[in-house]
Scaffold this motif. Structure first.
Motif, short mmCIF file in Angstrom:
data_model
loop_
_atom_site.label_atom_id
_atom_site.label_comp_id
_atom_site.label_asym_id
_atom_site.label_seq_id
_atom_site.Cartn_x
_atom_site.Cartn_y
_atom_site.Cartn_z
N CYS A 239 43.84 46.64 43.65
CA CYS A 239 43.58 48.72 43.79
C CYS A 239 43.88 49.30 44.08
CB CYS A 239 41.72 48.23 43.69
SG CYS A 239 41.21 46.61 43.16
N SER A 240 44.50 49.83 43.37
CA SER A 240 45.74 50.86 44.37
C SER A 240 44.97 51.92 45.04
CB SER A 240 46.58 51.23 42.73
OG SER A 240 45.56 52.81 42.08
N GLU A 241 45.61 52.50 45.58
CA GLU A 241 45.17 53.74 46.89
C GLU A 241 44.40 54.54 45.80
OE1 GLU A 241 47.05 55.82 50.93
OE2 GLU A 241 47.74 54.66 50.10
N ALA A 242 45.82 55.12 44.76
CA ALA A 242 45.69 56.30 43.86
C ALA A 242 43.68 56.21 43.23
CB ALA A 242 46.60 56.71 42.79
N ASN A 243 43.36 54.89 43.41
CA ASN A 243 41.62 54.71 42.91
C ASN A 243 41.11 55.13 44.14
OD1 ASN A 243 42.79 55.66 40.38
ND2 ASN A 243 43.50 52.83 40.24
N GLY A 244 41.72 55.24 44.93
CA GLY A 244 40.75 54.98 46.60
C GLY A 244 40.50 53.59 46.86
N PHE A 245 41.33 52.55 46.22
CA PHE A 245 40.72 51.12 46.87
C PHE A 245 40.11 50.58 46.30
CE2 PHE A 245 43.78 52.54 50.72
CZ PHE A 245 45.04 52.09 50.14
N ARG A 246 39.64 51.34 44.87
CA ARG A 246 38.56 50.78 44.24
C ARG A 246 38.58 49.93 42.93
NH1 ARG A 246 37.14 56.12 45.42
NH2 ARG A 246 35.61 56.05 46.94
N LEU A 247 37.95 49.07 42.39
CA LEU A 247 38.64 48.39 40.78
C LEU A 247 37.72 49.27 40.35
CD1 LEU A 247 39.13 45.88 39.64
CD2 LEU A 247 35.80 45.19 39.56
N GLN A 248 38.85 49.54 38.99
CA GLN A 248 38.32 49.82 37.52
C GLN A 248 37.92 49.63 36.78
OE1 GLN A 248 39.37 53.76 38.59
NE2 GLN A 248 39.05 52.98 40.32
N GLY A 249 36.82 49.85 36.17
CA GLY A 249 36.75 48.98 34.86
C GLY A 249 37.52 48.70 34.10
N ASP A 250 38.58 49.44 32.98
CA ASP A 250 39.37 48.91 32.37
C ASP A 250 39.91 47.19 33.26
OD1 ASP A 250 40.81 50.05 34.21
OD2 ASP A 250 41.85 51.06 32.55
N ALA A 251 40.64 47.51 34.51
CA ALA A 251 41.14 46.08 35.32
C ALA A 251 40.00 44.96 35.47
CB ALA A 251 42.09 46.71 36.83
N LEU A 252 39.26 44.94 35.28
CA LEU A 252 38.27 44.86 35.09
C LEU A 252 37.59 43.93 33.99
CD1 LEU A 252 35.82 42.95 36.62
CD2 LEU A 252 33.69 44.48 35.52
N GLU A 253 37.68 44.30 32.60
CA GLU A 253 37.49 43.94 31.93
C GLU A 253 38.79 43.59 31.32
OE1 GLU A 253 35.82 43.11 27.91
OE2 GLU A 253 35.60 45.55 28.67
N ARG A 254 40.33 43.20 31.84
CA ARG A 254 40.89 42.88 31.65
C ARG A 254 41.22 41.09 32.23
NH1 ARG A 254 43.62 47.86 32.24
NH2 ARG A 254 44.32 47.84 34.22
N ALA A 255 40.32 41.28 32.98
CA ALA A 255 39.98 40.26 33.98
C ALA A 255 38.94 39.16 33.92
CB ALA A 255 40.49 40.87 35.34
N ILE A 256 38.77 39.85 33.08
CA ILE A 256 37.69 38.82 32.86
C ILE A 256 37.79 37.60 31.51
CG2 ILE A 256 35.53 38.42 31.27
CD1 ILE A 256 34.05 41.15 33.02
N THR A 257 37.62 36.71 31.56
CA THR A 257 37.97 35.58 31.08
C THR A 257 36.37 34.14 30.29
OG1 THR A 257 38.68 33.24 32.12
CG2 THR A 257 40.23 35.12 31.26
N SER A 258 36.24 33.84 29.56
CA SER A 258 35.64 32.71 28.99
C SER A 258 35.30 31.87 30.40
CB SER A 258 35.86 31.79 27.81
OG SER A 258 37.27 30.50 28.44
N ARG A 259 35.84 31.83 31.84
CA ARG A 259 36.08 30.73 33.12
C ARG A 259 35.63 31.38 33.89
NH1 ARG A 259 40.91 29.81 30.62
NH2 ARG A 259 41.82 30.76 32.25
N THR A 260 35.39 33.20 33.90
CA THR A 260 35.18 33.72 34.88
C THR A 260 33.33 33.56 34.72
OG1 THR A 260 36.38 35.09 33.90
CG2 THR A 260 34.63 36.03 36.12
#
Length: 409
Positions: free
Chosen positions: A153-174
């Motif tokens: 999570c970049s400093e540009a986003n305040g070190f906060r998780l973004q929704g699109d990054a979460l979407e990309r990280a989710i798999t069937s094993r999450t």
């Protein structure tokens, strides 16, 4: 015939420990403490605990409990009285109404996290952890047999998780998403607006549970309004574990009381894990925690104001140093500053600073200031300072850091 004496050379460590070691935080803090014991002038800025003492009313409650004989085992995962105090706290502070069987109490918030992972993770399960992150999260997942999935999570986003990054990280094993607000180490906090895209993604993936660590809930600054996901999105209530404790807000780190609230099947499974590890938390500490949650709360605001003054001091001093940039934290008592402008520079003794670990080692060796490199938290090149110490010591430390940076070429 005497039995042979076992030596360390015969030890076969469990495979689960292969990817886990003593944290960089403890290593650096231990080295700095050893240097200090040897008489060196060392300022240690790694502590993850308030420098304030536990309030007298809480100590008095513990003494009364001891005098009254409350020194026996309590219910496995917390006394009825403490669970009642926790229920009242959630109603008062968060607008959440949990039943008694939806609450668990452990020997610190860390054990709540551990119990949840051990109760739910199978080999191959994935747990999404935004970085920078408290290093214990990933290690607990690994011990439980799961796979930590680290999402920068970049400093540009305040070190906060973004929704699109979460979407990309989710798999069937999450299996889980772990969030911490305000955050250790960055001090970043999530507003309702910040949480909304994340919660919307989770609604679309019903197999993913949410664990939120609210331990720094009461250490927030300015006009920021603390919120917790279970209060924002009722649709996620049945798969959210809200974790908290008394260690930070009430300066009770050594009392070892943490608690969690979530769906009763999860809480029961966590109790099974706890039954075969620590069993109940300390009865005396539980009595103290009841007073902490039910007693006067005004001192928390006073201490928070003190933390905010120290935050402003440190952020201002760091941003005045060429090569260092420090974002203003929303809460907790840490700064997470970039040292990117100093990487590649050469120390007076001819060593090149290749990364933030080199920079942290240089500060300790050259000017006697112990900080934690950002790589220990999964994001480089940064360094963490805990400003849970006196203003005078913080001023001295920042002057030393400025001096060290000025000596680089």
């Amino acid at each position: 015939m005497n039995a042979p004496i076992l030596t360390s050379s015969l030890l076969r460590p469990a495979n689960r420990l292969s990817a886990i070691g003593v944290s960089e935080i403890l290593k650096i803090s231990g080295l700095a403490a050893a240097m200090k014991r040897q008489g060196q002038d060392i300022i240690i800025l790694g502590a993850g605990e308030p420098d304030f003492d536990t309030p007298e009313s809480i100590k008095d409650a513990a003494e009364r409990a001891m005098r009254a004989g409350a020194t026996k085992y309590t219910a496995l995962d917390g006394s009825l009285e403490l669970k009642a105090a926790i229920r009242a706290k959630f109603k008062r502070d968060n607008g959440l109404d949990f039943a008694q069987d939806e609450i668990t109490v452990s020997a610190g918030a860390k054990q709540v996290l551990f119990n949840a992972m051990m109760a739910t993770i199978n080999p191959g399960d994935e747990v999404i952890i935004p970085t920078p992150f408290w290093v214990t999260y990933a290690d607990i997942v690994a011990i439980a047999g799961g796979t930590p999935v680290l999402v920068p999570c970049s400093e540009a986003n305040g070190f906060r998780l973004q929704g699109d990054a979460l979407e990309r990280a989710i798999t069937s094993r999450t299996r889980w998403l772990m969030l911490n607000s305000p955050s250790n180490p960055s001090g970043a906090a999530y507003s309702e607006t910040d949480y909304r895209p994340i919660l919307d993604v989770l609604i679309k993936h019903p197999h993913v549970w949410l664990m939120v660590d609210d331990i720094y809930e009461h250490i927030i600054y300015g006009d920021f309004r603390f919120v917790t996901p279970a209060a924002i999105e009722p649709a996620l209530r049945s798969r959210t574990l809200t974790v908290n404790g008394v260690s930070k807000a009430y300066a009770m780190t050594g009392w070892r009381i943490g608690y969690g609230a979530g769906p009763s099947p999860l809480i029961r499974a966590m109790a099974v894990v706890q039954s075969q590890s620590t069993s109940c938390p300390s009865s005396v500490s539980q009595a103290a925690a009841i007073e902490a949650l039910n007693g006067p709360q005004d001192f928390i605001r006073d201490r928070c104001r003190s933390f905010q003054q120290r935050r402003d001091l440190v952020v201002g001093a760091l941003n005045a140093i060429d090569g260092i940039n420090c974002r203003m934290p929303d809460g907790a008592f840490y700064t997470f500053a970039s040292c990117a402008g100093l990487i590649g520079k050469i120390t007076p003794d001819g060593q090149t600073l290749r990364n933030d670990t080199d920079f942290a080692e240089y500060l300790l060796r050259a000017v006697g200031v112990a900080v934690i490199p950002g790589s220990a938290f999964g994001l480089a090149p940064y360094f963490r300072i805990s400003y849970a110490t006196s203003a005078a010591e913080l001023e001295d430390a920042c002057q030393r850091i400025a001096c060290a940076a000025a000596q680089l070429s």
